[in-house]
Write a protein that holds these residues in place. Structure first.
Motif, PDB file in Angstrom:
ATOM      1  N   PRO A 358      35.853  42.555  34.940  1.00 40.65           N
ATOM      2  CA  PRO A 358      36.513  43.330  33.883  1.00 40.65           C
ATOM      3  C   PRO A 358      37.879  42.729  33.565  1.00 40.65           C
ATOM      4  O   PRO A 358      38.629  42.345  34.471  1.00 40.65           O
ATOM      5  CB  PRO A 358      36.657  44.722  34.505  1.00 40.65           C
ATOM      6  N   ALA A 359      38.193  42.630  32.284  1.00 43.72           N
ATOM      7  CA  ALA A 359      39.448  42.005  31.882  1.00 43.72           C
ATOM      8  C   ALA A 359      40.078  42.780  30.739  1.00 43.72           C
ATOM      9  O   ALA A 359      39.391  43.426  29.932  1.00 43.72           O
ATOM     10  CB  ALA A 359      39.229  40.550  31.473  1.00 43.72           C
ATOM     11  N   LEU A 360      41.391  42.734  30.681  1.00 46.89           N
ATOM     12  CA  LEU A 360      42.128  43.259  29.541  1.00 46.89           C
ATOM     13  C   LEU A 360      42.067  42.247  28.404  1.00 46.89           C
ATOM     14  O   LEU A 360      41.680  41.089  28.588  1.00 46.89           O
ATOM     15  CB  LEU A 360      43.581  43.523  29.937  1.00 46.89           C
ATOM     16  N   ALA A 361      42.487  42.684  27.221  1.00 49.90           N
ATOM     17  CA  ALA A 361      42.448  41.776  26.065  1.00 49.90           C
ATOM     18  C   ALA A 361      43.350  40.567  26.265  1.00 49.90           C
ATOM     19  O   ALA A 361      43.123  39.518  25.664  1.00 49.90           O
ATOM     20  CB  ALA A 361      42.857  42.533  24.795  1.00 49.90           C
ATOM     21  N   SER A 362      44.354  40.693  27.122  1.00 52.45           N
ATOM     22  CA  SER A 362      45.262  39.575  27.394  1.00 52.45           C
ATOM     23  C   SER A 362      44.601  38.489  28.216  1.00 52.45           C
ATOM     24  O   SER A 362      45.123  37.396  28.349  1.00 52.45           O
ATOM     25  CB  SER A 362      46.499  40.087  28.139  1.00 52.45           C
ATOM     26  N   GLY A 363      43.448  38.814  28.827  1.00 52.11           N
ATOM     27  CA  GLY A 363      42.801  37.880  29.738  1.00 52.11           C
ATOM     28  C   GLY A 363      43.087  38.177  31.196  1.00 52.11           C
ATOM     29  O   GLY A 363      42.436  37.629  32.088  1.00 52.11           O
ATOM     30  N   LYS A 364      44.061  39.062  31.471  1.00 51.73           N
ATOM     31  CA  LYS A 364      44.355  39.438  32.848  1.00 51.73           C
ATOM     32  C   LYS A 364      43.256  40.350  33.380  1.00 51.73           C
ATOM     33  O   LYS A 364      42.614  41.075  32.622  1.00 51.73           O
ATOM     34  CB  LYS A 364      45.702  40.156  32.926  1.00 51.73           C
ATOM     35  N   PRO A 365      43.041  40.354  34.682  1.00 51.13           N
ATOM     36  CA  PRO A 365      42.040  41.263  35.240  1.00 51.13           C
ATOM     37  C   PRO A 365      42.405  42.721  34.970  1.00 51.13           C
ATOM     38  O   PRO A 365      43.582  43.096  35.050  1.00 51.13           O
ATOM     39  CB  PRO A 365      42.081  40.963  36.747  1.00 51.13           C
ATOM     40  N   ASP A 366      41.412  43.526  34.659  1.00 54.93           N
ATOM     41  CA  ASP A 366      41.609  44.964  34.548  1.00 54.93           C
ATOM     42  C   ASP A 366      41.440  45.532  35.960  1.00 54.93           C
ATOM     43  O   ASP A 366      40.338  45.834  36.410  1.00 54.93           O
ATOM     44  CB  ASP A 366      40.583  45.565  33.588  1.00 54.93           C
ATOM     45  N   ARG A 367      42.531  45.666  36.673  1.00 56.88           N
ATOM     46  CA  ARG A 367      42.465  45.984  38.094  1.00 56.88           C
ATOM     47  C   ARG A 367      41.999  47.417  38.350  1.00 56.88           C
ATOM     48  O   ARG A 367      41.404  47.700  39.392  1.00 56.88           O
ATOM     49  CB  ARG A 367      43.809  45.705  38.771  1.00 56.88           C
ATOM     50  N   LEU A 368      42.260  48.305  37.417  1.00 59.72           N
ATOM     51  CA  LEU A 368      41.734  49.659  37.571  1.00 59.72           C
ATOM     52  C   LEU A 368      40.211  49.643  37.511  1.00 59.72           C
ATOM     53  O   LEU A 368      39.533  50.303  38.309  1.00 59.72           O
ATOM     54  CB  LEU A 368      42.303  50.571  36.490  1.00 59.72           C
ATOM     55  N   ALA A 369      39.666  48.881  36.564  1.00 62.42           N
ATOM     56  CA  ALA A 369      38.207  48.785  36.447  1.00 62.42           C
ATOM     57  C   ALA A 369      37.602  48.047  37.628  1.00 62.42           C
ATOM     58  O   ALA A 369      36.514  48.394  38.103  1.00 62.42           O
ATOM     59  CB  ALA A 369      37.842  48.087  35.136  1.00 62.42           C
ATOM     60  N   VAL A 370      38.305  47.032  38.114  1.00 64.91           N
ATOM     61  CA  VAL A 370      37.788  46.278  39.274  1.00 64.91           C
ATOM     62  C   VAL A 370      37.724  47.192  40.491  1.00 64.91           C
ATOM     63  O   VAL A 370      36.716  47.225  41.220  1.00 64.91           O
ATOM     64  CB  VAL A 370      38.699  45.052  39.571  1.00 64.91           C
ATOM     65  N   ARG A 371      38.765  47.980  40.684  1.00 62.88           N
ATOM     66  CA  ARG A 371      38.743  48.871  41.854  1.00 62.88           C
ATOM     67  C   ARG A 371      37.628  49.910  41.700  1.00 62.88           C
ATOM     68  O   ARG A 371      36.973  50.276  42.688  1.00 62.88           O
ATOM     69  CB  ARG A 371      40.079  49.564  42.054  1.00 62.88           C
ATOM     70  N   ALA A 372      37.409  50.406  40.492  1.00 61.41           N
ATOM     71  CA  ALA A 372      36.362  51.396  40.274  1.00 61.41           C
ATOM     72  C   ALA A 372      34.986  50.839  40.643  1.00 61.41           C
ATOM     73  O   ALA A 372      34.085  51.586  41.042  1.00 61.41           O
ATOM     74  CB  ALA A 372      36.378  51.877  38.829  1.00 61.41           C
ATOM     75  N   LEU A 373      34.815  49.518  40.517  1.00 61.07           N
ATOM     76  CA  LEU A 373      33.530  48.904  40.883  1.00 61.07           C
ATOM     77  C   LEU A 373      33.239  49.042  42.371  1.00 61.07           C
ATOM     78  O   LEU A 373      32.092  49.232  42.783  1.00 61.07           O
ATOM     79  CB  LEU A 373      33.527  47.421  40.513  1.00 61.07           C
ATOM     80  N   VAL A 374      34.272  48.941  43.198  1.00 61.15           N
ATOM     81  CA  VAL A 374      34.058  48.913  44.642  1.00 61.15           C
ATOM     82  C   VAL A 374      34.381  50.244  45.318  1.00 61.15           C
ATOM     83  O   VAL A 374      34.016  50.461  46.468  1.00 61.15           O
ATOM     84  CB  VAL A 374      34.887  47.783  45.298  1.00 61.15           C
ATOM     85  N   ASP A 375      35.096  51.109  44.603  1.00 57.74           N
ATOM     86  CA  ASP A 375      35.532  52.386  45.202  1.00 57.74           C
ATOM     87  C   ASP A 375      35.391  53.500  44.179  1.00 57.74           C
ATOM     88  O   ASP A 375      36.381  54.164  43.827  1.00 57.74           O
ATOM     89  CB  ASP A 375      36.982  52.247  45.666  1.00 57.74           C
ATOM     90  N   PRO A 376      34.183  53.741  43.661  1.00 58.74           N
ATOM     91  CA  PRO A 376      34.008  54.684  42.549  1.00 58.74           C
ATOM     92  C   PRO A 376      34.356  56.113  42.884  1.00 58.74           C
ATOM     93  O   PRO A 376      34.669  56.903  41.990  1.00 58.74           O
ATOM     94  CB  PRO A 376      32.508  54.548  42.211  1.00 58.74           C
ATOM     95  N   GLY A 377      34.363  56.475  44.147  1.00 57.35           N
ATOM     96  CA  GLY A 377      34.625  57.859  44.502  1.00 57.35           C
ATOM     97  C   GLY A 377      36.056  58.170  44.863  1.00 57.35           C
ATOM     98  O   GLY A 377      36.368  59.268  45.300  1.00 57.35           O
ATOM     99  N   ARG A 378      36.950  57.215  44.642  1.00 59.61           N
ATOM    100  CA  ARG A 378      38.344  57.426  45.061  1.00 59.61           C
ATOM    101  C   ARG A 378      39.015  58.529  44.239  1.00 59.61           C
ATOM    102  O   ARG A 378      38.662  58.822  43.125  1.00 59.61           O
ATOM    103  CB  ARG A 378      39.124  56.120  44.928  1.00 59.61           C
TER     104      ARG A 378
END
Length: 378
Positions: A358-378
């Motif tokens: 997952p990435a933002l429009a800037s090309g940087k990683p979308d870290r909120l979305a990345v974390r949601a992939l591995v820790d969806p129940g947080r």
């Protein structure tokens, strides 16, 4: 008296360029807006203080939304200092979105050089589109140099294409920022004859103001309780509609106004090494682990230049690092490499393989979305 604030869609970079040129000349302040992007919770004001020329909206990759207010003086000071650091004005290839400060910097520097940037075709960034834009770049006596600004994932895609790599090697400088640039990626660029300049900065500093670890112009740096702070003429006025955040982020000390970056860093003989976010620390088995440090180690492994290290809750361990990557990576290998460098607690608990990060429009990683992939129940 107040100044009108005009929102302009960024699907047409030439419209943003014209709006920014007018704003720098005393016209209405500009608010670049990405069509289709989620809006901030509160609408922007119709007017801003006279000092404000540009407003940059940012939700960040981990934080809450804000509107950064920048003056003409700050933008132009940053542009002049950057030109001096790079060796003079030039003509730019625009490969970044113009609602992000890095893309807006390309426009500002084009305006001060009296040139128009060559725009990479819109859509998903592709090496062929960059090559086409580079081929259309023609310099002149007033701005004889060739520049572009990329994020690491874009640089990697260019270096994967021989034609694009040859085109990039013709540039006098290629600014790379937005996230840590892995050492193997920098080496690939150097081996291909590409002059990389790594940049550090934020919307609050009118974009990059530290090149290859060295502050340019009159930028000053300081470490306060491990936090990197920056001072200089390029600092933002503050945050629209958020006096409390402005007061907490921009502080007066030693007769100067400082921006608190929120980043941990080292300063060695004036050279800045950013270590990661101060709040990007997990407690794993009772030990503090800096996720940014783990990510730098992982990105130094072959083929892992774009990997992201995030956190996952883990019962009695508290939280553990997890690697998310588009390229296969052996868990035992990465645990050994990270453990040898940073200690047992820093070893990733899992490698999650994804088709596309997952990435933002800037090309940087979308870290909120990345974390949601591995820790969806947080």
């Amino acid at each position: 008296m107040p100044r009108p604030l005009v929102a302009t869609g960024t699907s047409d970079p030439s419209a943003v360029l014209r709006g920014l040129e007018a704003a720098l000349g005393g016209g209405p302040a500009l608010l670049p807006v990405a069509e289709g992007a989620p809006a901030l919770p509160t609408p922007p004001p119709a007017e801003v203080r006279q000092a404000v020329a540009l407003v940059v909206e940012t939700s960040g990759s981990t934080g809450t939304g804000k509107r950064v207010a920048l003056s003409s003086e700050a933008l132009l000071a940053g542009a002049a200092a950057a030109d001096a650091a790079l060796g003079g004005p030039g003509r730019w290839v625009l490969a970044l979105p113009t609602h992000y400060i890095a893309g807006l910097n390309v426009l500002t520097r084009s305006i001060t050089a009296g040139t128009d940037p060559v725009v990479v075709a819109p859509g998903h960034f592709a090496a062929r589109a960059f090559t086409d834009a580079a081929d259309r770049l023609v310099t002149g006596p007033a701005a004889p140099r060739r520049y572009t600004s990329l994020v690491p994932v874009q640089l990697a895609r260019v270096l994967d294409d021989p034609d694009a790599t040859r085109a990039l090697a013709r540039f006098d400088a290629v600014l790379v920022g937005g996230q840590a640039t892995p050492a193997p990626l920098r080496q690939r660029a150097a081996d291909a004859g590409v002059r990389i300049v790594t940049t550090y900065g934020a919307s609050e500093t009118s974009g990059g103001c530290v090149y290859d670890g060295t502050p340019f112009g009159t930028v000053r740096t300081a470490l306060v309780d491990g936090e990197l702070q920056l001072a200089g003429p390029m600092l933002a006025e503050g945050y629209l509609g958020d006096d409390d955040r402005t007061a907490a982020t921009f502080v007066e000390r030693d007769g100067l106004r400082w921006y608190r970056t929120g980043d941990a860093a080292r300063l060695t003989d004036g050279v800045v090494q950013v270590l990661g976010r101060l709040d990007d620390v997990v407690i794993s088995g009772g030990e503090k682990v800096q996720l940014g440090a783990v990510e730098r180690i992982v990105r130094g492994m072959p083929g892992q230049e774009a990997a992201v290290v995030t956190r996952r809750t883990a019962g009695e361990w508290g939280e553990v690092p997890v690697v998310v990557t588009e390229q296969p990576l052996d868990l035992d290998t990465v645990r050994s490499v990270v453990g040898d460098a940073l200690g047992r607690a820093a070893r990733p608990a899992e490698v999650v393989l994804v088709e596309r990060l997952p990435a933002l429009a800037s090309g940087k990683p979308d870290r909120l979305a990345v974390r949601a992939l591995v820790d969806p129940g947080r």
